[in-house]
Design a protein around this motif. Structure first.
Motif: not given
Lengths: 203, 236
Positions: A24, A28, A61, A64-65, A68, B123, B125-126, B128-131, B174, B204, B222, B224
């Motif tokens: 994190e 940041q 947002l 962060h999403e 990956d 934490v 991980a968000a 992902s659309a690919e995962l 974040g 979020s 996620w 919002r």
């Protein structure tokens, strides 16, 4: 090495390896590097501080999403721009279009339109090619840019005025009016002539 | 298309002016990317920009992204404040929360035997659309979208076999505002967390369902939300 001294890509690598609070911290640092730039760009694009605030938050947002999915095949700043552009252009467009329709389309000269049969009489591709040529030859570069940003991307006239640093009294609005007039005069007449065909009327 | 079947100028513009095969991707027009081109590539691109108003406009958009602010701009500072902490949040409260948190951590550290000290739970991980998302997708969550006041709790639907749920709430930058594990399908926001939620800031949150062994059974996307008071924004 201090986090502030790492490159963007090194920070992301470290964040991925570390996970948790240490990761994190890396994110940041990235955020601190770029949040003012994103904020300024959103203000320039939207021309409205409230909309810009929503858009800028949405950008981060998404970052962060989607981080990956960032494969390090480009600079992080390039990827960030792609995210910001997608958010501001695609997401903000619908809202801006609604506002434009009610506030800014008044007193705009309407071009002559082709009739419903236009595309059966003249190949659509030919019309589009002619239209593109008209935009390149009849419009000056500023008019072309402003029409593109306003009509294709849905940017507000205030936003375009700010983005391009226009200093004339009515800003981008005057440019849109002159550009549309030129297109109407040349392309509109050509199209009317092409589609006058079957019943001899000019649409 | 208009009601009478006619195409407006705007529709012609959109049809005629989309990106073409020869157009670079918009992000390729950032000054930093242009600077990395070799001279021949640069000449080709400059020629294209002269003939393609769409790309010329895209270059202006890209340039603006790297343009420095010459003078402090009130609108930009407004957005920056919103991104950071929001204008209404006193700094003293932030400091107070930080000190309180530090005190709790210090007490906890002293209470734990050396060697058993571990970092807080990771934490998640968000997604992902690919995962691929494993297991169930947790649905029917609230709060979501614009809400008139600060939420008291976060709620979601039951996942069969779940023994616990881990919930994470983040700020738009974040930063994890809150992370907790609960047994039921709602998590009440502690007053110290609820009190930090600011109007017009987009938060979020996500929840992960786990079985007795701590194995993930499902997770939400996620979600919002943004507090938008009915009497609208007061500009500082």
């Amino acid at each position: 090495m201090e986090l502030d001294q790492l490159t963007d890509e090194q920070l992301i690598e470290r964040a991925r390896a570390a996970n948790g609070p240490s990761g994190e911290s890396c994110l940041q640092v990235l955020y601190r590097r770029y949040h003012e730039r994103v904020a300024a760009w959103c203000v320039r694009i939207s021309g409205d501080r409230r909309e810009a605030a929503d858009l800028a938050q949405e950008v981060f947002l998404r970052v962060h999403e989607k981080l990956d999915g960032f494969r390090m095949e480009s600079r992080f700043s390039t990827w960030l721009y792609r995210v910001a552009r997608n958010v501001c252009i695609n997401q903000g467009m619908a809202r801006r279009r609604r506002r434009m329709a009610s506030l800014e389309e008044e007193n705009m000269p309407e071009p002559r339109h082709p009739g419903p049969d236009a595309e059966t009489e003249v190949a659509r591709d030919e019309i589009l090619a002619r239209f593109r040529r008209a935009m390149q030859t009849d419009l000056d570069p500023l008019e072309a840019k402003v029409l593109y940003l306003h009509h294709v991307h849905g940017l507000t006239l205030a936003g375009i005025t700010r983005l391009l640093g226009l200093e004339n009294k009515s800003g981008a609005k005057a440019v849109v009016v002159s550009g549309r007039r030129k297109l109407q005069r040349k392309f509109g007449r050509w199209l009317a002539h092409q589609t006058a065909g079957a019943d001899g009327s000019i649409p | 298309m208009n009601d009478d079947g006619r195409r407006s100028l705007e529709e012609w513009l959109r049809s005629a002016w989309g990106p073409h095969a020869g157009c670079p991707p918009p992000e390729g027009l950032l000054p930093a990317e242009l600077g990395a081109l070799d001279p021949a590539e640069r000449r080709r691109l400059e020629a294209h920009l002269r003939d393609c108003p769409a790309c010329a406009a895209e270059r202006d958009l890209a340039r603006a992204f790297e343009r420095e602010l010459a003078i402090p701009d009130a609108d930009v500072q407004h957005v920056v404040r919103r991104l950071r902490r929001g204008p209404a949040r006193p700094r003293r409260r932030i400091l107070g929360l930080a000190l309180a948190a530090a005190a709790v951590l210090a007490v906890a550290a002293l209470a734990l035997p050396w060697g058993r000290w571990s970092v807080p739970p990771p934490v998640p991980a968000a997604p992902s659309a690919e995962l691929p998302v494993r297991g169930a997708v947790i649905g029917t969550l609230e709060p979501e979208g614009a809400i008139p006041s600060r939420p008291d709790r976060l709620a979601w639907e039951t996942v069969t076999g779940a023994a616990a749920y881990e919930v994470t709430l983040k700020r738009p930058d974040g930063e994890v505002l809150w992370n907790d594990r609960v047994g039921g399908t709602e998590a009440v926001l502690p007053p110290g967390v609820k009190g930090t939620i600011e109007d017009f800031v987009v938060y979020s949150w996500t929840v992960i369902a786990m079985n007795d062994n701590g194995r993930t059974l499902g997770r939400s996307r996620w979600i919002r939300f943004q507090v938008r008071p009915v009497d609208d924004e007061v500009t500082p």
